[in-house]
Design an enzyme around this catalytic site. Structure first.
Site, PDB file in Angstrom:
ATOM      1  N   LYS A 135     -21.614  14.943   3.205  1.00 10.15           N
ATOM      2  CA  LYS A 135     -21.804  15.467   4.559  1.00 10.15           C
ATOM      3  C   LYS A 135     -20.547  15.258   5.396  1.00 10.15           C
ATOM      4  O   LYS A 135     -20.111  16.157   6.102  1.00 10.15           O
ATOM      5  CB  LYS A 135     -23.033  14.795   5.202  1.00 10.15           C
ATOM      6  CG  LYS A 135     -24.331  15.269   4.560  1.00 10.15           C
ATOM      7  CD  LYS A 135     -25.561  14.448   4.929  1.00 10.15           C
ATOM      8  CE  LYS A 135     -26.743  14.881   4.059  1.00 10.15           C
ATOM      9  NZ  LYS A 135     -27.954  14.073   4.268  1.00 10.15           N
ATOM     10  N   GLN A 155     -29.882   8.816   7.249  1.00  9.80           N
ATOM     11  CA  GLN A 155     -30.092   9.115   5.830  1.00  9.80           C
ATOM     12  C   GLN A 155     -31.315   8.381   5.282  1.00  9.80           C
ATOM     13  O   GLN A 155     -31.428   7.156   5.438  1.00  9.80           O
ATOM     14  CB  GLN A 155     -28.824   8.738   5.030  1.00  9.80           C
ATOM     15  CG  GLN A 155     -28.878   9.110   3.569  1.00  9.80           C
ATOM     16  CD  GLN A 155     -28.909  10.624   3.333  1.00  9.80           C
ATOM     17  OE1 GLN A 155     -28.171  11.387   3.926  1.00  9.80           O
ATOM     18  NE2 GLN A 155     -29.798  11.074   2.449  1.00  9.80           N
ATOM     19  N   ASP A 170     -31.422  17.360  11.197  1.00 16.11           N
ATOM     20  CA  ASP A 170     -32.124  17.367   9.908  1.00 16.11           C
ATOM     21  C   ASP A 170     -33.434  18.152  10.026  1.00 16.11           C
ATOM     22  O   ASP A 170     -34.048  18.502   9.014  1.00 16.11           O
ATOM     23  CB  ASP A 170     -32.460  15.930   9.477  1.00 16.11           C
ATOM     24  CG  ASP A 170     -31.600  15.457   8.312  1.00 16.11           C
ATOM     25  OD1 ASP A 170     -31.002  16.314   7.630  1.00 16.11           O
ATOM     26  OD2 ASP A 170     -31.536  14.238   8.082  1.00 16.11           O
TER      27      ASP A 170
END
Ligand code: NAD
Length: 294
Positions: free
Chosen positions: A52, A96, A119
């Site tokens: 990322k 995460q 997200d």
């Protein structure tokens, strides 16, 4: 049979994002900024976060990696989330997953400001997705929808069978494919571990989305001739011939299934790279305040 090249498509989309970022910068605008919170040393999580950050560099975004020890308390992590929510330079951030067992993932997800939830895991974004309102789509389903779109795959009126009902892949995918949209208008069947006679259900599918987490689960005899097959699975299987001692395989038996289907995504190089690119697209939207305004 056409291979849906997620690696190639994601590079193309990243180049398009880079052009947009250049335009923002040359107009004197703020550089889009994504932050990623990584807790502990989970090797897969570290790889995902590294990818990322690398993608941010490729498209010209600013990125911040917020690394926390595995023994961080839930309260401390929530403080980090509040700090990121309130930092005006950060357009979007991700925490995460998975988090260590002593931390309630749901609490952490709920603490993220939906405006910065790139997200797309916060219930506000999930709910807006279900209602067809502007939102950050969860990255993996967003990537799949983009692949179907860019490869001009007709979805309207097709029977899509989604295997797996997770909150991040199977369930949102089933919602998106059933909605009234260019990539949508499918008749959707969502299947899972309790589905009876799964092979006979999957055999009816014009479009198969496999998100199970079991290597080579979907075999050729479960696939109708000419079906479109999207393989979301990323599974490590032991391989003594590989340098790392393992290789990555999907949830679909690629060898057998590719002989019967019309389109297929490989693993690696299919859905995976598109997931990261979708996160970049969401971050660009966040920096432009496209979803929620100022
Ligand atoms: P999950 O473990 O949360 O969900 C798996 C789903 O599969 C469950 O809903 C379960 O009911 C279903 N299932 C399990 N066994 C089954 C069976 N025998 N028959 C039918 N259904 C069964 O998994 P997830 O987070 O959705 O991930 C699925 C796979 O996709 C994993 O391999 C994961 O690594 C991968 N993944 C890839 C990406 C990507 O970017 N490519 C993103 C997310 C997940």
């Amino acid at each position: 049979m056409t291979i849906i090249d997620g690696k190639d498509l994601s590079q193309k989309i990243k180049s398009e994002i880079a052009i947009e970022v250049e335009k923002i910068k040359s107009a004197g605008g703020k550089t889009p900024h994504l932050a990623a919170v990584l807790v502990g040393e989970n090797p897969a999580s570290k790889v995902y976060v590294r990818n990322k950050v690398r993608s941010c560099e490729q498209v010209g975004f600013k990125s911040s990696l917020v690394q926390k020890d595995i023994d961080i308390t839930e309260e401390e992590l929530l403080e980090t989330v509040h700090f990121l929510n309130n930092d005006p330079d950060i357009d979007g951030f991700i925490v995460q997953l998975p988090l260590p067992k002593h931390i309630n993932e749901e609490l952490v997800t709920l603490a993220i400001d939906p405006k910065k939830d790139v997200d797309g895991f916060h219930p506000v974004n999930f709910g807006r997705m279900a209602l067809g309102l502007p939102c950050y789509l969860p990255a993996t389903p967003f990537g799949i929808v983009t692949m179907l779109d860019r490869y001009n795959i007709e979805t309207s009126g097709k029977h899509a069978v989604v295997i797996g009902r997770s909150n991040i892949v199977g369930t949102p995918m089933s919602i998106l494919l059933s909605r009234k949209a260019k990539i949508g208008n499918c008749t959707v069947t969502i299947t899972h571990s309790r589905t009876k006679d799964l092979p006979s259900v999957v055999r009816q599918a014009d479009i198969i989305i496999a998100a199970i987490g079991i290597p080579n689960f979907v075999k050729a005899d479960m696939v109708k001739e000419g079906a479109v097959v999207i393989d979301v699975g990323i599974n490590r299987v032991d391989d003594d011939t590989a340098k790392r001692g393992y290789r990555l395989v999907g949830d679909v038996d690629y060898q057998g299934v590719s002989e019967k289907c019309s389109f297929i995504t490989p693993v690696p190089g299919g859905v995976g790279p598109m997931t990261v690119t979708s996160l970049m697209l969401n971050t660009l939207k966040a920096s432009r305040k496209e979803i929620y305004g100022e």
